[in-house]
Design an enzyme around this catalytic site. Structure first.
Site, PDB file in Angstrom:
ATOM      1  N   SER A  66      33.014 -31.358   6.792  1.00 36.50           N
ATOM      2  CA  SER A  66      32.179 -30.472   7.606  1.00 36.50           C
ATOM      3  C   SER A  66      31.536 -31.223   8.766  1.00 36.50           C
ATOM      4  O   SER A  66      31.707 -32.423   8.919  1.00 36.50           O
ATOM      5  CB  SER A  66      31.128 -29.809   6.721  1.00 36.50           C
ATOM      6  OG  SER A  66      30.417 -30.786   6.007  1.00 36.50           O
ATOM      7  N   CYS A  67      30.784 -30.478   9.538  1.00 31.02           N
ATOM      8  CA  CYS A  67      30.119 -30.968  10.752  1.00 31.02           C
ATOM      9  C   CYS A  67      29.448 -32.320  10.502  1.00 31.02           C
ATOM     10  O   CYS A  67      28.766 -32.451   9.504  1.00 31.02           O
ATOM     11  CB  CYS A  67      29.070 -29.948  11.196  1.00 31.02           C
ATOM     12  SG  CYS A  67      28.009 -30.475  12.557  1.00 31.02           S
ATOM     13  N   PRO A  68      29.596 -33.288  11.370  1.00 33.77           N
ATOM     14  CA  PRO A  68      30.256 -33.266  12.678  1.00 33.77           C
ATOM     15  C   PRO A  68      31.680 -33.812  12.650  1.00 33.77           C
ATOM     16  O   PRO A  68      32.263 -34.059  13.702  1.00 33.77           O
ATOM     17  CB  PRO A  68      29.369 -34.216  13.496  1.00 33.77           C
ATOM     18  CG  PRO A  68      29.011 -35.285  12.513  1.00 33.77           C
ATOM     19  CD  PRO A  68      28.903 -34.593  11.164  1.00 33.77           C
TER      20      PRO A  68
END
Lengths: 81, 206
Positions: A17-19
């Site tokens: 997931s992010c980033p």
């Protein structure tokens, strides 16, 4: 979920997931030549907005297509130089 | 209207008369003055154009060392680097723990001070509660495949983010420079941070 684009490389960022999807996309694009296209396969729903935002805010890349499937998001980014 | 045009005519006559009174030397001086102004403006325009074309820069001051507060600086830093921005993160006080190899793997979540925590503050204050909430948070991080702090530090350095550790607080907190990740910049202080902030398009204190 299919594309007619001529893909040079595929980057698998499923499960992260992010980033990370954006950062790995940037690193993969750096390895490509001008005119080559990177396919990014992600499971992070935020990647739809994030990859678009990144491509718009970064010189030398163009987001050609985005496809949303069942929990899979595909992005096609061209290195434009 | 006729009065207006009459006045304009008078103004022109007055201007002509004044010009006629200017000596050749005055005119030369005036031309030189104007040329200098034009050169200044051209220089300014070039500087502004260069600034527009130039790379964006971000400076973050990271002051917190709890598990939750270690994430925002690193996420923003790596993402900005992906945008080809020049990024400096200046770590000071508890923010140093993010760069500390050992401590960064054991950052804790405070179970008090955040009303959204699953336990009331009075319960959160009981010894051992921080350990419990930290374990819960670490499990969530693993379950959601969120990057660990160590991974984000490594990624930041790979992407060319400059991670700085404030020298004064290294000494204040009795840390050894060798305790930090390889690639971390030490021997920097507030003046360095301020210099980068002054050059930055985005400055954040986290």
């Amino acid at each position: 979920m299919t594309t007619d684009l001529d893909i040079t490389e595929t980057l698998d960022v499923t499960g992260v997931s992010c980033p990370i999807p954006v950062v790995k996309t940037k690193q993969a694009i750096d390895e490509l030549g001008d005119g080559e296209i990177l396919e990014v396969v992600a499971t992070d729903s935020g990647s739809m907005s994030d990859i678009r935002g990144w491509a718009e805010g970064t010189d030398g890349v163009e987001l050609r297509e985005q496809h949303e499937g069942d929990d899979v998001y595909k992005h096609y980014v061209e290195k434009t130089g | 209207m006729s009065t207006d045009s009459q006045q304009t005519g008078d103004d022109l006559d007055a201007e002509e008369a004044a010009q006629a009174e200017m000596t050749e030397d005055d005119l030369r001086a005036r031309i030189e003055e104007l040329e200098a102004t034009v050169a200044d403006l051209q220089e300014l325009e070039e500087t502004m154009a260069a600034a527009e074309d130039g790379q964006n820069k971000m400076t973050i001051i990271a002051t917190k060392g709890t598990l939750d507060m270690a994430y925002p600086p690193l996420i923003l830093a790596t993402t900005a680097a992906a945008f080809d921005w020049e990024v400096v993160v200046f770590h000071t006080f508890w923010g140093l723990d993010i760069l500390h190899e050992e401590n960064s793997r054991n950052l804790k979540l405070s179970s008090v001070g955040n009303p959204n925590m699953p336990v009331p503050n009075i319960v959160g204050a009981i010894p051992g509660m921080d350990r419990m909430t930290t374990r819960m948070m670490n499990k969530r991080i693993a379950d959601n495949d969120t990057a660990t702090i160590e991974e984000l530090v490594d990624l930041s350095l790979d992407l060319g983010v400059e991670l700085q550790a404030c020298q004064m607080t290294i000494e204040l907190m009795d840390y050894d420079e060798n305790d930090f990740y390889e690639g971390v910049t030490t021997g920097v202080g507030a003046a360095t941070a301020l210099q980068h902030m002054g050059e930055s398009d985005v400055q954040l204190m986290i």
